[in-house]
Design a protein around this motif. Structure first.
Motif, mmCIF file in Angstrom:
data_model
loop_
_atom_site.group_PDB
_atom_site.id
_atom_site.type_symbol
_atom_site.label_atom_id
_atom_site.label_comp_id
_atom_site.label_asym_id
_atom_site.label_seq_id
_atom_site.Cartn_x
_atom_site.Cartn_y
_atom_site.Cartn_z
ATOM 1 N N ALA A 195 68.532 5.045 91.430
ATOM 2 C CA ALA A 195 69.814 4.461 91.013
ATOM 3 C C ALA A 195 69.738 3.929 89.590
ATOM 4 C CB ALA A 195 70.213 3.350 91.978
ATOM 5 N N THR A 196 68.617 3.302 89.248
ATOM 6 C CA THR A 196 68.438 2.791 87.886
ATOM 7 C C THR A 196 68.300 3.928 86.889
ATOM 8 O OG1 THR A 196 67.368 0.788 88.727
ATOM 9 C CG2 THR A 196 66.967 1.351 86.418
ATOM 10 N N LEU A 197 67.549 4.973 87.265
ATOM 11 C CA LEU A 197 67.310 6.094 86.367
ATOM 12 C C LEU A 197 68.605 6.788 85.968
ATOM 13 C CD1 LEU A 197 65.573 8.308 84.975
ATOM 14 C CD2 LEU A 197 65.450 9.430 87.224
ATOM 15 N N VAL A 198 69.477 7.087 86.943
ATOM 16 C CA VAL A 198 70.665 7.879 86.620
ATOM 17 C C VAL A 198 71.585 7.144 85.647
ATOM 18 C CG1 VAL A 198 70.584 9.155 88.790
ATOM 19 C CG2 VAL A 198 71.965 7.094 88.651
ATOM 20 N N GLU A 199 71.585 5.822 85.692
ATOM 21 C CA GLU A 199 72.449 5.084 84.782
ATOM 22 C C GLU A 199 71.889 5.051 83.362
ATOM 23 O OE1 GLU A 199 75.352 4.311 85.666
ATOM 24 O OE2 GLU A 199 75.038 4.747 87.797
ATOM 25 N N ARG A 200 70.622 5.357 83.210
ATOM 26 C CA ARG A 200 69.988 5.322 81.886
ATOM 27 C C ARG A 200 69.940 6.689 81.212
ATOM 28 N NH1 ARG A 200 64.761 1.383 83.250
ATOM 29 N NH2 ARG A 200 65.956 -0.578 83.455
ATOM 30 N N LEU A 201 70.329 7.730 81.923
ATOM 31 C CA LEU A 201 70.295 9.063 81.337
ATOM 32 C C LEU A 201 71.394 9.221 80.291
ATOM 33 C CD1 LEU A 201 69.788 11.133 84.620
ATOM 34 C CD2 LEU A 201 68.092 10.786 82.803
ATOM 35 N N PRO A 202 71.118 9.926 79.196
ATOM 36 C CA PRO A 202 72.158 10.136 78.177
ATOM 37 C C PRO A 202 73.309 10.999 78.680
ATOM 38 C CG PRO A 202 70.175 11.403 77.663
ATOM 39 C CD PRO A 202 69.821 10.478 78.786
ATOM 40 N N HIS A 203 73.057 11.829 79.686
ATOM 41 C CA HIS A 203 74.095 12.675 80.293
ATOM 42 C C HIS A 203 74.040 12.420 81.795
ATOM 43 C CE1 HIS A 203 76.858 15.960 80.809
ATOM 44 N NE2 HIS A 203 75.984 16.739 81.426
ATOM 45 N N PRO A 204 74.591 11.280 82.261
ATOM 46 C CA PRO A 204 74.449 10.911 83.674
ATOM 47 C C PRO A 204 75.251 11.820 84.589
ATOM 48 C CG PRO A 204 75.905 9.375 82.553
ATOM 49 C CD PRO A 204 75.328 10.267 81.492
ATOM 50 N N PRO A 205 74.879 11.860 85.872
ATOM 51 C CA PRO A 205 75.574 12.728 86.821
ATOM 52 C C PRO A 205 76.929 12.164 87.238
ATOM 53 C CG PRO A 205 73.923 11.449 87.970
ATOM 54 C CD PRO A 205 73.753 11.146 86.504
ATOM 55 N N ILE A 206 77.800 13.050 87.707
ATOM 56 C CA ILE A 206 79.055 12.596 88.308
ATOM 57 C C ILE A 206 78.761 11.795 89.562
ATOM 58 C CG2 ILE A 206 81.162 13.365 89.484
ATOM 59 C CD1 ILE A 206 81.107 15.846 87.717
ATOM 60 N N ALA A 207 77.838 12.300 90.369
ATOM 61 C CA ALA A 207 77.453 11.661 91.620
ATOM 62 C C ALA A 207 75.972 11.924 91.853
ATOM 63 C CB ALA A 207 78.284 12.211 92.777
ATOM 64 N N TYR A 208 75.358 11.113 92.684
ATOM 65 C CA TYR A 208 73.935 11.298 92.975
ATOM 66 C C TYR A 208 73.657 10.819 94.386
ATOM 67 C CZ TYR A 208 72.941 6.297 92.730
ATOM 68 O OH TYR A 208 72.896 4.964 92.992
ATOM 69 N N GLY A 209 72.457 11.139 94.877
ATOM 70 C CA GLY A 209 72.128 10.704 96.219
ATOM 71 C C GLY A 209 70.875 11.352 96.746
ATOM 72 N N ALA A 210 70.908 11.734 98.032
ATOM 73 C CA ALA A 210 69.723 12.254 98.705
ATOM 74 C C ALA A 210 70.090 13.492 99.510
ATOM 75 C CB ALA A 210 69.127 11.192 99.628
ATOM 76 N N ASN A 211 69.131 14.412 99.605
ATOM 77 C CA ASN A 211 69.315 15.587 100.448
ATOM 78 C C ASN A 211 67.997 15.948 101.108
ATOM 79 O OD1 ASN A 211 68.163 16.900 97.956
ATOM 80 N ND2 ASN A 211 68.560 18.771 99.121
ATOM 81 N N CYS A 212 68.067 16.883 102.058
ATOM 82 C CA CYS A 212 66.907 17.388 102.775
ATOM 83 C C CYS A 212 66.270 16.275 103.609
ATOM 84 C CB CYS A 212 65.933 18.039 101.800
ATOM 85 S SG CYS A 212 64.879 19.304 102.554
ATOM 86 N N GLY A 213 64.985 16.022 103.500
ATOM 87 C CA GLY A 213 64.347 14.943 104.235
ATOM 88 C C GLY A 213 64.024 15.313 105.668
ATOM 89 N N THR A 214 63.908 14.308 106.519
ATOM 90 C CA THR A 214 63.486 14.520 107.903
ATOM 91 C C THR A 214 64.611 14.285 108.904
ATOM 92 O OG1 THR A 214 62.653 12.242 107.996
ATOM 93 C CG2 THR A 214 61.076 13.961 107.417
ATOM 94 N N GLY A 215 65.827 14.160 108.438
ATOM 95 C CA GLY A 215 66.937 14.003 109.363
ATOM 96 C C GLY A 215 67.969 13.009 108.891
ATOM 97 N N PRO A 216 69.107 12.955 109.584
ATOM 98 C CA PRO A 216 70.225 12.134 109.111
ATOM 99 C C PRO A 216 69.980 10.631 109.111
ATOM 100 C CG PRO A 216 70.712 13.158 111.235
ATOM 101 C CD PRO A 216 69.465 13.785 110.741
ATOM 102 N N ALA A 217 69.274 10.109 110.103
ATOM 103 C CA ALA A 217 69.069 8.662 110.149
ATOM 104 C C ALA A 217 68.235 8.189 108.968
ATOM 105 C CB ALA A 217 68.399 8.269 111.468
ATOM 106 N N GLU A 218 67.131 8.874 108.709
ATOM 107 C CA GLU A 218 66.256 8.478 107.604
ATOM 108 C C GLU A 218 66.974 8.616 106.258
ATOM 109 O OE1 GLU A 218 65.450 10.454 110.043
ATOM 110 O OE2 GLU A 218 63.799 9.430 111.078
ATOM 111 N N LEU A 219 67.793 9.659 106.120
ATOM 112 C CA LEU A 219 68.498 9.827 104.853
ATOM 113 C C LEU A 219 69.521 8.721 104.647
ATOM 114 C CD1 LEU A 219 69.494 12.959 103.030
ATOM 115 C CD2 LEU A 219 71.325 11.345 103.516
#
Length: 318
Positions: A195-219
């Motif tokens: 969360a801190t990294l994306v706000e410091r990028l010179p070209h930040p993303p429209i949206a960010y988050g998480a994908n893949c992983g070990t299932g919906p609860a953990e994500l």
């Protein structure tokens, strides 16, 4: 809000991203171990058909079949010289399918990790990673994608390189990391750090988050870490449909459509704006998620205990 994704986010409380690409193509005949990206040229009709199924299930956004189409990963298939043609074909197939839809659907150019370990732990430098991603991003842009979709990244350096590639080609982008059950990526990045990294990028993303992983609860627990960091940027949640197991000679994921529907509602109630599924998420899963998002009213922001118990309950009911 000049790009299509930002305009849709401005009009809608949530958007439904598509489900899995690779695991669904395996169900359509892709041989285990073969690169799904190559099907953009060898089996374009099957790639188009998967896109059509996702749109019919309710997807507001489809990802191009280009997750592993960078030169580093394509080298494993002897196709490193075909980066431009494969990515251009992936974008074109998605663009052609979206043109058939009776509503706006975003084409997101999927860019996965290079498959190499970043320096100083590994040998891949940020400069070289930026070059690899830029080569892929240029072809996706030429093929007609609306945005770049940078996913399943685990290292800060690799995300920075991908962000530079998006900036170099002049496209908006979204970025996702994959987090382990302990709450960090394989390379040790925590959700608040991302969360801190994306706000410091010179070209930040429209949206960010998480994908893949070990299932919906953990994500979803990882997503709660973004919220705790205080970021107001739109969040993305796109988990695997549970955990895979071998059955009848193939991989079966234990997250049923009902489980993924429960996840979708919980994500929405947490304030997630872009909700979808990763590995194992079929059009049937996606349709159940779409129906739940439309028909089930909000129960208020869930606690971590509520997330765990409701997902576990849905798993027990299958």
């Amino acid at each position: 809000m000049t790009d299509p994704l930002s305009r849709l986010l401005g009009d809608r409380p949530w958007l439904l991203a598509d489900g899995a690409t690779g695991t669904n193509l395996y169900n359509m005949g892709l041989a285990p171990g073969d690169a799904p990206d190559l099907w953009c040229e060898s089996h374009p009709d099957r790639v188009r058909e998967l896109h059509r199924q996702m749109i019919a299930a309710g997807a507001d956004m489809i990802l191009t079949n280009s997750f592993g189409a960078n030169a580093s990963r394509l080298r494993l298939s002897g196709a490193e010289g075909r980066v431009a043609s494969i990515n251009h074909a992936a974008a074109r197939l998605a663009r052609e399918t979206v043109a058939e839809a009776d509503r706006p659907v975003i084409v997101a150019g999927s860019i996965g990790p290079t498959g190499e370990i970043m320096a100083p732990v590994g040998r891949l430098t940020e400069a070289e990673a930026t070059r690899l991603f830029t080569e892929q991003a240029e072809a996706l842009k030429e093929g007609g994608v609306d945005i770049l979709w940078i996913e399943t990244v685990s290292a800060v350096e690799e995300l920075r390189a991908a962000a530079r590639a998006a900036q170099a080609v002049g496209l908006p982008w979204c970025g996702m990391m994959s987090f382990e059950p302990g709450g960090r990526s394989i390379m040790g990045v925590s959700p608040p750090q991302l969360a801190t990294l994306v706000e410091r990028l010179p070209h930040p993303p429209i949206a960010y988050g998480a994908n893949c992983g070990t299932g919906p609860a953990e994500l979803l627990l990882a997503i709660s870490g973004f919220s705790a960091a205080g970021s107001e940027r739109p969040l993305i949640a796109k988990p695997n449909a549970g955990v895979p197991r071998f059955q009848d000679g193939g991989l079966i994921y234990d997250g049923t459509p009902e489980v993924m529907a429960e996840f979708a509602v919980l994500a929405r109630d947490m304030g997630v704006r872009i909700i979808g599924g990763c590995c194992g998420t079929t059009p049937v899963h996606l349709a159940a998620m779409h129906e739940a998002l439309i028909n089930r009213v909000s129960g208020g922001r869930p606690s971590t205990e509520t997330i765990s118990s409701r997902i576990a309950g849905a798993m027990a009911d299958r």
